[in-house]
Motif scaffolding. Structure first.
Motif, PDB file in Angstrom:
ATOM      1  N   ALA A  77      -8.904 -20.242 -36.288  1.00  0.00           N
ATOM      2  CA  ALA A  77      -7.602 -20.656 -36.840  1.00  0.00           C
ATOM      3  C   ALA A  77      -6.506 -20.470 -35.795  1.00  0.00           C
ATOM      4  O   ALA A  77      -5.617 -21.314 -35.645  1.00  0.00           O
ATOM      5  N   LYS A  78      -6.576 -19.384 -35.042  1.00  0.00           N
ATOM      6  CA  LYS A  78      -5.540 -19.109 -34.048  1.00  0.00           C
ATOM      7  C   LYS A  78      -5.578 -20.153 -32.933  1.00  0.00           C
ATOM      8  O   LYS A  78      -4.549 -20.703 -32.533  1.00  0.00           O
ATOM      9  N   VAL A  79      -6.786 -20.448 -32.443  1.00  0.00           N
ATOM     10  CA  VAL A  79      -6.903 -21.415 -31.351  1.00  0.00           C
ATOM     11  C   VAL A  79      -6.422 -22.800 -31.831  1.00  0.00           C
ATOM     12  O   VAL A  79      -5.738 -23.525 -31.104  1.00  0.00           O
ATOM     13  N   ASP A  81      -4.131 -23.255 -34.098  1.00  0.00           N
ATOM     14  CA  ASP A  81      -2.660 -23.160 -34.124  1.00  0.00           C
ATOM     15  C   ASP A  81      -2.092 -23.507 -32.747  1.00  0.00           C
ATOM     16  O   ASP A  81      -1.085 -24.196 -32.629  1.00  0.00           O
ATOM     17  N   GLU A  82      -2.727 -22.979 -31.696  1.00  0.00           N
ATOM     18  CA  GLU A  82      -2.197 -23.211 -30.343  1.00  0.00           C
ATOM     19  C   GLU A  82      -2.248 -24.709 -30.005  1.00  0.00           C
ATOM     20  O   GLU A  82      -1.321 -25.238 -29.385  1.00  0.00           O
ATOM     21  N   ALA A  83      -3.304 -25.388 -30.443  1.00  0.00           N
ATOM     22  CA  ALA A  83      -3.369 -26.840 -30.221  1.00  0.00           C
ATOM     23  C   ALA A  83      -2.194 -27.502 -30.925  1.00  0.00           C
ATOM     24  O   ALA A  83      -1.511 -28.363 -30.357  1.00  0.00           O
ATOM     25  N   VAL A 135       0.064 -10.979 -25.293  1.00  0.00           N
ATOM     26  CA  VAL A 135       0.484 -12.317 -24.851  1.00  0.00           C
ATOM     27  C   VAL A 135       1.236 -13.043 -25.974  1.00  0.00           C
ATOM     28  O   VAL A 135       2.320 -13.579 -25.766  1.00  0.00           O
ATOM     29  N   ASP A 136       0.670 -13.002 -27.184  1.00  0.00           N
ATOM     30  CA  ASP A 136       1.393 -13.611 -28.307  1.00  0.00           C
ATOM     31  C   ASP A 136       2.646 -12.795 -28.620  1.00  0.00           C
ATOM     32  O   ASP A 136       3.679 -13.341 -29.012  1.00  0.00           O
ATOM     33  N   GLY A 137       2.556 -11.461 -28.417  1.00  0.00           N
ATOM     34  CA  GLY A 137       3.742 -10.608 -28.612  1.00  0.00           C
ATOM     35  C   GLY A 137       4.858 -10.997 -27.649  1.00  0.00           C
ATOM     36  O   GLY A 137       6.033 -11.103 -28.036  1.00  0.00           O
ATOM     37  N   GLU A 164       3.762 -18.625 -36.794  1.00  0.00           N
ATOM     38  CA  GLU A 164       2.339 -18.557 -36.471  1.00  0.00           C
ATOM     39  C   GLU A 164       2.070 -17.512 -35.384  1.00  0.00           C
ATOM     40  O   GLU A 164       1.071 -16.797 -35.433  1.00  0.00           O
ATOM     41  N   GLU A 165       2.972 -17.410 -34.415  1.00  0.00           N
ATOM     42  CA  GLU A 165       2.783 -16.408 -33.347  1.00  0.00           C
ATOM     43  C   GLU A 165       2.765 -15.002 -33.923  1.00  0.00           C
ATOM     44  O   GLU A 165       2.099 -14.107 -33.405  1.00  0.00           O
ATOM     45  N   SER A 166       3.528 -14.805 -34.985  1.00  0.00           N
ATOM     46  CA  SER A 166       3.600 -13.486 -35.571  1.00  0.00           C
ATOM     47  C   SER A 166       2.230 -13.102 -36.179  1.00  0.00           C
ATOM     48  O   SER A 166       1.760 -11.975 -36.018  1.00  0.00           O
ATOM     49  N   PHE A 167       1.582 -14.069 -36.806  1.00  0.00           N
ATOM     50  CA  PHE A 167       0.206 -13.835 -37.277  1.00  0.00           C
ATOM     51  C   PHE A 167      -0.739 -13.566 -36.090  1.00  0.00           C
ATOM     52  O   PHE A 167      -1.575 -12.666 -36.137  1.00  0.00           O
ATOM     53  N   HIS A 168      -0.564 -14.291 -35.020  1.00  0.00           N
ATOM     54  CA  HIS A 168      -1.429 -14.083 -33.840  1.00  0.00           C
ATOM     55  C   HIS A 168      -1.283 -12.669 -33.275  1.00  0.00           C
ATOM     56  O   HIS A 168      -2.246 -12.027 -32.897  1.00  0.00           O
ATOM     57  N   GLN A 169      -0.032 -12.222 -33.216  1.00  0.00           N
ATOM     58  CA  GLN A 169       0.218 -10.894 -32.660  1.00  0.00           C
ATOM     59  C   GLN A 169      -0.450  -9.834 -33.544  1.00  0.00           C
ATOM     60  O   GLN A 169      -1.098  -8.920 -33.061  1.00  0.00           O
TER      61      GLN A 169
HETATM   62 FE   FE2 Z   1      -0.146 -17.783 -30.235  1.00  0.00          FE
END
Ligand code: FE2
Ligand code: FE2
Length: 329
Positions: A77-79, A81-83, A135-137, A164-169
């Motif tokens: 899911a995270k990857v 999101d980045e796309a 990195v996401d942080g 979304e970045e906040s979920f990644h972090q």
């Molecule tokens: Fe991210």
């Protein structure tokens, strides 16, 4: 003569533009804007979009090796999101007059600039944790002020991206926490990942303000609202206590808390390494480019199929018309 003066073919228009930016009105794609403003945004948004796309590669390496089904689903899911981030940003850049073909071309030919961080290898599963956490942080620190950027399409894209970045972090921190509460070997893996990702994460904020060529115009036009050094400091102040909570050691013997200012102070970043990686000579620059080119070639059949499908749809009557035919026939 600086960039602002050169683009001021019509001083009255420039004055109106600047007054508008000062009032915090958003600039939209069809509005008049100085050339230098357009060029700065195209450069910044396309570099940001390229970073999101290349950023899928280091973690993508671990999709087939995630330790559990749950971890695999989260990482997938995270990857994805980045796309999505890459595609919103490419779309935002397109509103300024650069085409999608040019953007893809930049990336595939190696002409594109993207964040130096994605040229480092992911050696263990702990690297997936360290990337999310650090990195996401760092990306969140950089991107939160961009939600108030003067250019409307960029600012609006950033609002969703930051959520979304906040979920990644958080997922990255949770991987680190799990490892740190695990066996000695797992904790050592987490420490090793922090050792390798800490300094490159600080480099993500770019050169010191005193060496940053783009800061002046960008600040004046409210594209950039907080300087590199201020953002880096926010990241350091947020991250050092998190690392203590994990029971890990930041790999910097000079790290100290400055009682007077209430900030954590670090040793000096290795700027020679930063310049080397940016110039194309980092540990994985060539590998990333080759992987991206291979992914593009492998996707040829998808592009062909999508074009053929689009063509077929164009030749068919629209659903409303066919319903009408059925009725009258
Ligand atoms: Fe991210
Ligand atoms: Fe992202």
């Amino acid at each position: 003569m600086d960039d602002v003066a050169k683009s001021a073919d019509d001083p009255a228009r420039l004055a109106r533009f600047e007054a508008r930016v000062a009032r915090e009105d958003k600039v939209e794609p069809n509005d008049w804007m100085p050339d230098a403003y357009r060029r700065t945004l195209i450069r910044q948004i396309s570099q940001h979009g390229h970073s999101e796309i290349v950023g899928m590669l280091p973690e993508g390496n671990w999709l087939t090796r995630a330790p559990t089904l749950r971890r695999k689903a989260i990482l997938l899911a995270k990857v994805q999101d980045e796309a999505g981030h890459g595609l919103y940003l490419y779309a935002a850049a397109e509103t300024l007059g650069i085409s999608r073909e040019e953007l893809v071309e930049q990336l595939l030919t190696g002409a594109a600039k993207y964040s130096s961080i994605f040229n480092y290898p992911t050696l263990t599963w702990a690297d997936v944790g360290a990337i999310g956490w650090l990195v996401d942080g760092a990306a969140i620190m950089n991107q939160i002020p961009l939600c108030r950027c003067s250019y409307g399409p960029y600012a609006r894209a950033m609002i969703r991206i930051c959520k979304e970045e906040s979920f990644h972090q958080r997922q990255g921190f949770e991987i680190m926490l799990t490892l740190c509460r695990g066996t000695d070997e797992q904790k050592a893996m987490a420490q090793d990942a922090l050792d390798r990702w800490w300094w490159p994460s600080l480099m993500m904020f770019g050169p010191h303000d005193s060496d940053s060529p783009h800061t002046d115009n960008s600040t004046r036009w409210k594209i950039k609202r907080v300087t590199n050094d201020e953002l880096r400091q926010r990241f350091i102040d947020a991250t050092v206590p998190q690392s203590s909570y994990l029971g890990l050691t930041i790999p910097d013997p000079k790290l100290r808390f400055d009682e007077k200012t209430g900030h954590w102070r670090t040793g000096e970043i290795d700027w020679a390494e930063f310049r080397r990686v940016i110039a194309g000579d980092g540990p994985c620059n060539r590998e990333r480019l080759a992987d991206r080119q291979a992914a593009h070639d492998d996707g040829e059949w998808v592009r062909e199929a999508a074009l053929a499908y689009g063509e077929k749809r164009r030749q068919q009557p629209a659903p409303f018309e066919s319903a009408l035919h059925a009725f009258s026939g």
